[in-house]
Design a protein around this motif. Structure first.
Motif, PDB file in Angstrom:
ATOM      1  N   GLU A   1      18.520  57.222  19.270  1.00 17.33           N
ATOM      2  CA  GLU A   1      19.698  57.842  18.480  1.00 17.33           C
ATOM      3  C   GLU A   1      20.903  56.698  18.628  1.00 17.33           C
ATOM      4  O   GLU A   1      21.337  56.532  17.789  1.00 17.33           O
ATOM      5  CB  GLU A   1      20.127  58.848  19.056  1.00 17.33           C
ATOM      6  N   ALA A   2      20.638  56.062  20.019  1.00 18.49           N
ATOM      7  CA  ALA A   2      21.852  55.182  20.263  1.00 18.49           C
ATOM      8  C   ALA A   2      21.518  53.889  19.568  1.00 18.49           C
ATOM      9  O   ALA A   2      22.431  53.251  18.854  1.00 18.49           O
ATOM     10  CB  ALA A   2      21.767  54.764  21.731  1.00 18.49           C
TER      11      ALA A   2
ATOM     12  N   ALA B   1      20.437  49.734  14.276  1.00 18.41           N
ATOM     13  CA  ALA B   1      19.169  49.236  14.048  1.00 18.41           C
ATOM     14  C   ALA B   1      18.321  50.209  12.974  1.00 18.41           C
ATOM     15  O   ALA B   1      18.474  51.171  12.974  1.00 18.41           O
ATOM     16  CB  ALA B   1      18.496  49.239  15.374  1.00 18.41           C
ATOM     17  N   ASP B   2      17.498  49.382  12.369  1.00 23.54           N
ATOM     18  CA  ASP B   2      16.785  50.113  11.334  1.00 23.54           C
ATOM     19  C   ASP B   2      15.475  50.641  11.862  1.00 23.54           C
ATOM     20  O   ASP B   2      15.304  50.423  13.220  1.00 23.54           O
ATOM     21  CB  ASP B   2      16.384  49.109  10.198  1.00 23.54           C
ATOM     22  N   LYS B   3      14.731  51.199  11.190  1.00 20.31           N
ATOM     23  CA  LYS B   3      13.624  52.206  11.966  1.00 20.31           C
ATOM     24  C   LYS B   3      12.458  51.072  12.568  1.00 20.31           C
ATOM     25  O   LYS B   3      11.947  51.440  13.549  1.00 20.31           O
ATOM     26  CB  LYS B   3      12.781  53.046  10.962  1.00 20.31           C
ATOM     27  N   VAL B   4      12.233  50.077  11.783  1.00 21.48           N
ATOM     28  CA  VAL B   4      11.435  49.080  12.054  1.00 21.48           C
ATOM     29  C   VAL B   4      11.710  48.511  13.723  1.00 21.48           C
ATOM     30  O   VAL B   4      11.023  48.445  14.504  1.00 21.48           O
ATOM     31  CB  VAL B   4      11.231  47.835  11.350  1.00 21.48           C
ATOM     32  N   LYS B   5      12.889  48.144  13.700  1.00 16.96           N
ATOM     33  CA  LYS B   5      13.530  47.527  14.778  1.00 16.96           C
ATOM     34  C   LYS B   5      13.433  48.568  15.914  1.00 16.96           C
ATOM     35  O   LYS B   5      13.088  48.072  17.204  1.00 16.96           O
ATOM     36  CB  LYS B   5      14.916  46.932  14.679  1.00 16.96           C
ATOM     37  N   CYS B   6      13.949  49.750  15.669  1.00 15.65           N
ATOM     38  CA  CYS B   6      13.754  50.792  16.706  1.00 15.65           C
ATOM     39  C   CYS B   6      12.456  51.021  17.278  1.00 15.65           C
ATOM     40  O   CYS B   6      12.270  51.065  18.431  1.00 15.65           O
ATOM     41  CB  CYS B   6      14.077  51.979  16.035  1.00 15.65           C
TER      42      CYS B   6
END
Lengths: 263, 267
Positions: free
Chosen positions: A162-163, A169-174
């Motif tokens: 969440e942070a 950050a996008d999903k891929v980066k997450c």
């Protein structure tokens, strides 16, 4: 003098048991590996192994088979573990149970079932020995890869994701920067739980009519020939590989799931 | 929401792949078909064969008896070992922990072969005594009991034991009445784990078993090397029965867990 009971005395029978049935057999293996039939010390068994293209080929074949099996297991297990951990379902424990349950069914019977299905699909198992072995091993070992990864992902602090999202950050980066690195300990113990059995569990190959040897089959064939010395050398080489592998993969709380963890 | 249904899709596909061979085999076990894919009429012949062929029923009951014997021995040894090691000094404790790890990470082939070579080749023991088989499987299972009991000991409040001693209990009495009940969940899951490991074991059994005795694993592996069709299809029935037993145990375990949670919530 009267015997006075103390709790630590309870360790004595177990320590003796481990000494006789775990340590002593390994010492005997080392002794047999470096002696010949005449009982004299020799390095012949070692040289026979490393000088023979056949046995080296077996080592290579087991290595490749184990590597491919581990990769396939990982490719299937990671999404499954991810889905289990992040599905947000209420009945998660039931689903996890469904993925553990196969471990409680005798593996030879599970392989029998798989063999029938593969025979139906392929007609004759003899055409694809390597593929069948990979499928068989994946089918056999998959829960051992799913569980440690799931345990790790489930423990993961969701607020980190969440942070990261809040910070843009996008999903891929997450996934690549948070989820994946934090799940690595689970991946590593999963790999350890699959790779080693894949090098030694020759029953899978036997049952699916793959007549190529892997390291485990070598021990089996020496055993059938009553060649204790040759068999001991293979055991010793396997032990060395296991030691190296364990040293490489330790340093993470191993989520040991062999035997079907009964959470 | 879209993401959730995709995750569910993955789970469903994976479960289908895992369970379809077992379920298809289960369906065919109730027919007279000799191979999957052939149509056959409904028949219980496989189940009749399974329970009336002495060779098969001996093998099944032998495997169950062996698993219980091994599990009892492993549980006693492993539990005592865990309690003893937990209250020992650092060094013996660490030593036991390291040696305990050997059968856990070692390949079963090596465990089986090494126990066999020690007992049969060095000590000249006969495999017909069942001693190598039971000792070998216990060496495989006891370390897992040890590992499942140990965490329960460290979760325990040590002052309860001290209190029992202060109130006049002998150490042995306090152990039985205070320590054992507290670590019982660990002992039970260790026992269950030992049963599963023994039932599943092929490698230790094949190197240490008497020639005339077969466990389910060794029997099935030999049966795949060409045998009568009636035996082959009877094994489908066995696979189905084991699947149903496992399913039942899993369901019971789940119901119990829920009840426990409810009771916990009410308190």
């Amino acid at each position: 003098m009267k015997y006075r009971f103390s709790r630590k005395h309870l360790a004595i029978p177990y320590a003796l048991f481990l000494l006789v049935f775990v340590v002593l057999p390994l010492i005997v293996i080392v002794y047999y590996a470096f002696t010949g039939n005449d009982g004299k010390p020799t390095a012949d068994n070692l040289l026979n192994f490393f000088g023979d293209p056949n046995t080296l080929g077996t080592l290579l074949y087991s290595f490749i088979l184990a590597l491919v099996t581990t990769c396939v297991c990982l490719l299937i297990a990671y999404p499954v573990a991810y889905a289990l951990a992040f599905s947000g379902l209420k009945s998660k424990s039931v689903l996890v149970m469904l993925f553990i349950m196969p471990m409680w069914i005798n593996f030879t019977l599970r392989l029998t079932a798989l063999k029938e299905i593969l025979t139906l699909i392929e007609g004759n198992l003899a055409f694809h020995p390597f593929l069948n072995s990979v499928v068989g091993m994946t089918y056999d070992f998959l829960p051992f890869m799913i569980l440690p990864i799931y345990n790790q992902l489930d423990r993961l602090d969701k607020s980190l994701i969440e942070a990261a999202t809040d910070l843009g950050a996008d999903k891929v980066k997450c996934f690549t920067r948070i989820t994946l690195p934090l799940s690595m300990p689970g991946v590593i113990s999963g790999v350890a739980m699959v790779f080693l059995p894949a090098m030694t569990n020759y029953v899978v190959l036997d049952m699916l009519y793959n007549s190529t040897y892997i390291m485990g089959s070598l021990i089996g064939s020496y055993f059938s020939a009553y060649d204790w010395h040759g068999g001991s050398m293979i055991s010793l080489i396997l032990l060395a590989l296991i030691c190296i592998f364990t040293l490489l993969t330790r340093d993470n709380e191993s989520s040991d799931v062999r035997g079907g963890s009964l959470i | 929401m879209k993401k959730k249904s995709f995750l569910l899709f993955i789970l469903v596909i994976a479960l289908l792949l895992i369970y379809s061979p077992i379920l298809i085999l289960a369906v065919y076990s109730f027919t007279d078909a000799t191979s999957i894919g052939f149509s056959g009429g409904f028949s219980l012949q496989n189940y009749v064969t399974l329970f009336t062929t002495p060779e098969l029923s001996d093998m099944i009951w032998g495997t169950v008896a062996l698993a219980f014997a091994v599990a009892v021995i492993s549980t006693v040894l492993g539990t005592c070992g865990a309690i003893g090691a937990f209250y020992s000094k650092k060094r013996p404790q660490a030593l036991i922990a390291v040696v305990n790890q050997i059968p856990v990470i070692n390949a079963d082939v090596v465990t089986g072969f090494s126990v066999c070579i020690l007992l049969v080749a060095v000590f000249g023991m006969s495999k017909d005594t069942f001693f190598p088989l039971i000792a070998g499987q216990a060496a495989l299972c006891a370390p897992f009991v040890y590992l499942s009991v140990l965490p329960k000991l460290s979760q325990m409040d040590p002052s309860i034991y001290e209190a029992a001693l202060d109130l006049g209990a002998s150490p042995a009495y306090a152990l039985r009445k205070v320590v054992i009940p507290q670590i019982m969940p660990g002992i039970i899951s260790g026992f269950a784990m030992a049963i599963t490991l023994s039932l599943d074991d092929y490698f230790v059994a094949t190197y240490t078993k008497p020639a005339t005795f077969d466990t389910v694993s060794t029997y099935v592996v030999n049966a795949t090397r060409g045998s009568q069709t009636s035996i082959k299809t009877a094994l489908w029935a066995l696979s189905t029965i084991i699947f149903l037993i496992v399913l039942l145990i899993a369901l019971l375990g789940n119901v119990k867990k829920k009840e426990g949670r409810k009771a916990g919530a009410e308190q």
